[in-house]
Design an enzyme around this catalytic site. Structure first.
Site, short mmCIF file in Angstrom:
data_model
loop_
_atom_site.label_atom_id
_atom_site.label_comp_id
_atom_site.label_asym_id
_atom_site.label_seq_id
_atom_site.Cartn_x
_atom_site.Cartn_y
_atom_site.Cartn_z
N LYS A 1 4.23 8.28 -12.01
CA LYS A 1 2.91 7.67 -11.53
C LYS A 1 2.27 8.62 -10.84
O LYS A 1 1.10 8.80 -10.64
CB LYS A 1 3.35 6.39 -10.57
CG LYS A 1 2.32 5.82 -9.70
CD LYS A 1 1.05 5.34 -10.49
CE LYS A 1 0.04 4.75 -9.75
NZ LYS A 1 -1.21 4.38 -10.27
N THR B 1 3.02 2.17 -5.20
CA THR B 1 3.22 3.57 -5.41
C THR B 1 3.37 4.30 -3.90
O THR B 1 2.92 4.18 -3.09
CB THR B 1 1.66 4.28 -5.78
OG1 THR B 1 1.39 3.67 -6.96
CG2 THR B 1 2.03 5.88 -6.02
N LYS C 1 -3.58 8.96 -0.36
CA LYS C 1 -1.82 8.84 -0.25
C LYS C 1 -1.54 9.12 -1.41
O LYS C 1 -0.43 10.06 -1.30
CB LYS C 1 -1.87 7.64 0.08
CG LYS C 1 -0.55 6.77 0.23
CD LYS C 1 0.26 6.05 -0.75
CE LYS C 1 -0.53 5.14 -1.61
NZ LYS C 1 -0.03 4.11 -2.34
N ASN D 1 5.04 0.68 4.32
CA ASN D 1 4.82 -0.51 4.10
C ASN D 1 6.20 -1.33 3.37
O ASN D 1 6.70 -2.43 3.77
CB ASN D 1 3.52 -1.38 3.56
CG ASN D 1 2.64 -0.78 4.20
OD1 ASN D 1 1.74 -0.18 3.73
ND2 ASN D 1 2.08 -1.12 5.35
N PRO E 1 0.91 -1.47 0.17
CA PRO E 1 0.05 -0.15 0.01
C PRO E 1 0.86 1.39 -0.06
O PRO E 1 0.38 2.30 -0.78
CB PRO E 1 -0.77 -0.09 1.14
CG PRO E 1 -0.94 -1.44 1.63
CD PRO E 1 0.43 -2.13 1.28
P1 NAD Z 1 -4.24 -3.54 -1.34
O1 NAD Z 1 -4.38 -2.82 0.05
O2 NAD Z 1 -5.32 -4.22 -2.03
O3 NAD Z 1 -3.19 -4.57 -1.35
C1 NAD Z 1 -1.77 -4.56 -0.62
C2 NAD Z 1 -1.33 -5.90 0.17
O4 NAD Z 1 -0.23 -5.53 0.82
C3 NAD Z 1 -2.62 -6.44 1.09
O5 NAD Z 1 -2.93 -7.80 0.76
C4 NAD Z 1 -1.56 -6.27 2.22
O6 NAD Z 1 -2.01 -7.44 3.40
C5 NAD Z 1 -0.27 -6.53 1.98
N1 NAD Z 1 0.58 -5.83 2.73
C6 NAD Z 1 0.61 -4.63 3.71
N2 NAD Z 1 1.64 -4.60 4.57
C7 NAD Z 1 2.33 -5.68 4.33
C8 NAD Z 1 3.61 -6.06 4.77
N3 NAD Z 1 4.23 -5.19 5.86
N4 NAD Z 1 4.16 -7.28 4.53
C9 NAD Z 1 3.37 -8.07 3.53
N5 NAD Z 1 2.30 -7.60 3.06
C10 NAD Z 1 1.76 -6.52 3.35
O7 NAD Z 1 -3.54 -2.54 -2.42
P2 NAD Z 1 -3.77 -2.52 -3.89
O8 NAD Z 1 -4.81 -1.80 -4.20
O9 NAD Z 1 -3.37 -3.84 -4.36
O10 NAD Z 1 -2.41 -1.44 -4.01
C11 NAD Z 1 -1.07 -1.78 -3.96
C12 NAD Z 1 -0.39 -0.94 -4.43
O11 NAD Z 1 -0.56 -0.48 -5.89
C13 NAD Z 1 -0.69 0.72 -3.97
O12 NAD Z 1 0.69 1.34 -3.50
C14 NAD Z 1 -1.38 1.37 -4.80
O13 NAD Z 1 -1.26 2.84 -4.66
C15 NAD Z 1 -0.90 0.97 -6.16
N6 NAD Z 1 -2.10 0.99 -7.18
C16 NAD Z 1 -3.22 0.31 -6.80
C17 NAD Z 1 -4.34 0.30 -8.10
C18 NAD Z 1 -5.65 -0.31 -7.82
O14 NAD Z 1 -6.36 0.03 -8.78
N7 NAD Z 1 -6.15 -1.06 -6.85
C19 NAD Z 1 -3.75 0.80 -9.09
C20 NAD Z 1 -2.60 1.27 -9.49
C21 NAD Z 1 -1.72 1.34 -8.33
#
Ligand code: NAD
Length: 335
Positions: free
Chosen positions: A208, A133, A283, A107, A103
Site C-alpha cells: 500500500k 494504512t 502520513k 489510532n 487514520p
Molecule cells: P477519516 O479520517 O475520514 O476516517 C477515520 C475515522 O476513524 C473517523 O470517523 C474518526 O472519527 C475515526 N477514529 C479516529 N480515531 C479513532 C479511535 N481511536 N477510535 C474509533 N474511531 C476513531 O479517514 P479515511 O479517509 O476514512 O481513511 C481511513 C484509512 O484509510 C486511513 O488510514 C487512510 O490512509 C486509508 N485510506 C483512505 C483512502 C481515502 O480515499 N480516503 C483511500 C485509501 C486508504
C-alpha cells in the site's frame, strides 16, 4: 494457530464459512452455513472510507456492531437498526470478526491496545482485520499482541478511494498467516473487487505504501501538466481528454482529475471536500520515507512529494482532498 478457518470458527463457537471447506450437500448444511455466515461483524472507524465499506457489508446481510470516537457518524447506522457500541472492547465482546478503518498508526494502537481497546475483551479465535494504512512495523507488533490472546490479526489496507469504497470495488492488500486468508477474503470481497494476498503480516502495508507513493507522484505530475497546459491557453477538459488517450494517462488524470470542472463526482469538483485528505497523504509519504530509510532505498521523487504534501498541510490544505495540489500550484503566481 489454527490450520484452517473452519477450525478457528468452531473454537470460537461461531462457525463460519471459510471458502476452503465445501458444503456437504444437505440443505441443512447449506442453510446453517448461510445463517452462520451472517454472525455480527464489528466495524471501527466510520469516516470517509469506513462508512461506505460498512454499508457494503450491510448490503451483503452482515449485522454490524459499530464504534467510532465521534458517535454522530454512527447515527445513520443506528437508525438503520445496527448496534452501536460504546468502546472497541465492547465491539470485541459482541463480534468475533472485526474490521478497523482508522487514520494512522497511533489510532490503531489506541483501538487495539488502549484502556478500552479490542484486546481487553477479544475472544479466542477472533479474526481482526486492520484496513487502515499504518506503519508495517506497528502491524507486526499488533499481530504479536493479538496472537498472545489466541486471536488472528491481518493487515488489509485498501486502494481505490471513496468512489471505489462506495461501489465495492476496492483493492485489498492482505498480510498475515496464509491459512487465514480465506476467512478474511469472505468479508473483504463484500467491499472490494480485488483481494490480494501479499505475504506475512505487514506486507499488505508495504504494498500500500509503494502504491501511495506512486499515486502522490502521479497526482503532482498530473496537476503540474494540467496547470502548464491551462497557462499555455489549452482548455482543461480538452487537455484531460488528450492526456487520457495518450502516454501521460494515469489514475490521477482519468479517474480523479485534480482540475475543478473536468470531471463530475470527484473532490476537485466539490471544492476538494471528502476523498483522501492531504494529511493522510502526507502520513503515507512519511511511511514511505521510513521504509526507504530502513531498506536503504533511494526515493527521490517520493521524498519531494512528501515535502510538498507537508507544506500543503501547513498552508491550509490539511482538510482538503490530496488532489488540491493543483490549487496549491495554481496559487503560485507566474513570475
Ligand atoms: P477519516 O479520517 O475520514 O476516517 C477515520 C475515522 O476513524 C473517523 O470517523 C474518526 O472519527 C475515526 N477514529 C479516529 N480515531 C479513532 C479511535 N481511536 N477510535 C474509533 N474511531 C476513531 O479517514 P479515511 O479517509 O476514512 O481513511 C481511513 C484509512 O484509510 C486511513 O488510514 C487512510 O490512509 C486509508 N485510506 C483512505 C483512502 C481515502 O480515499 N480516503 C483511500 C485509501 C486508504
Amino acid at each position: 494457530m489454527a490450520a484452517s478457518l473452519g477450525f478457528r470458527g468452531a473454537a470460537s463457537g461461531l462457525w463460519y464459512w471459510s471458502g476452503r471447506r465445501r458444503p456437504v450437500g444437505s440443505l441443512a448444511a447449506v442453510c446453517s452455513r448461510s445463517m452462520a455466515s451472517k454472525t455480527p461483524v464489528g466495524f471501527i472507524g466510520l469516516g470517509n472510507m469506513g462508512n461506505p465499506m460498512a454499508k457494503n457489508l450491510m448490503k451483503h446481510g452482515y449485522p454490524l456492531i459499530l464504534y467510532d470516537v465521534f458517535p454522530d457518524v454512527c447515527k445513520e447506522f443506528k437508525e438503520a437498526g445496527e448496534q452501536v457500541a460504546s468502546s472497541p472492547a465492547e465491539v470485541a465482546e459482541k463480534a468475533d470478526r472485526i474490521i478497523t478503518m482508522l487514520p494512522s498508526s497511533m489510532n490503531s494502537v489506541e483501538v487495539y491496545s488502549g484502556a478500552n481497546g479490542i484486546l481487553k475483551k477479544v475472544k479466542k479465535g477472533s479474526l481482526l482485520i486492520d484496513s487502515s494504512t499504518i506503519d508495517p512495523s506497528v502491524s507486526k507488533e499488533l499481530a504479536k499482541e493479538v496472537e498472545k490472546m489466541g486471536a488472528v490479526f491481518m493487515d488489509a489496507p485498501v486502494s481505490g478511494g471513496v468512489g471505489a469504497a462506495r461501489s465495492g470495488n476496492l483493492t485489498f492488500m492482505v498480510g498475515g498467516v496464509e491459512d487465514e486468508f480465506a476467512a478474511a477474503q469472505e468479508l473483504l470481497e463484500c467491499m472490494g473487487s480485488n483481494v490480494v494476498y501479499c505475504g506475512a503480516v505487514g506486507t499488505g502495508q508495504s504494498a500500500k505504501i509503494c502504491n501511495n507513493m506512486l499515486l502522490a507522484i502521479s497526482m503532482i505530475g498530473t496537476a503540474e501538466a494540467m496547470n502548464l497546459g491551462i497557462r499555455s491557453g489549452l482548455d482543461p477538459k480538452l487537455l484531460a481528454k488528450i492526456l487520457n488517450m495518450s502516454s501521460g494517462r494515469c489514475w490521477s488524470s482519468d479517474t480523479y482529475n485534480p482540475v475543478p470542472g473536468v470531471m463530475h463526482g470527484v473532490p476537485s469538483s466539490n471544492n476538494y471536500q471528502g476523498g483522501f485528505g492531504t494529511t493522510l497523504m502526507a502520513k503515507d509519504l512519511g511511511l514511505a520515507q521510513d521504509s526507504a530509510t530502513s531498506t536503504k532505498t533511494p526515493i527521490l521523487l517520493g521524498s519531494l512529494a512528501h515535502q510538498i504534501y507537508r507544506m500543503m498541510c501547513s498552508k491550509g490544505y490539511s482538510k482538503k482532498d490530496f488532489s488540491s495540489v493543483f490549487q496549491y500550484l495554481r496559487e503560485e503566481e507566474p513570475f
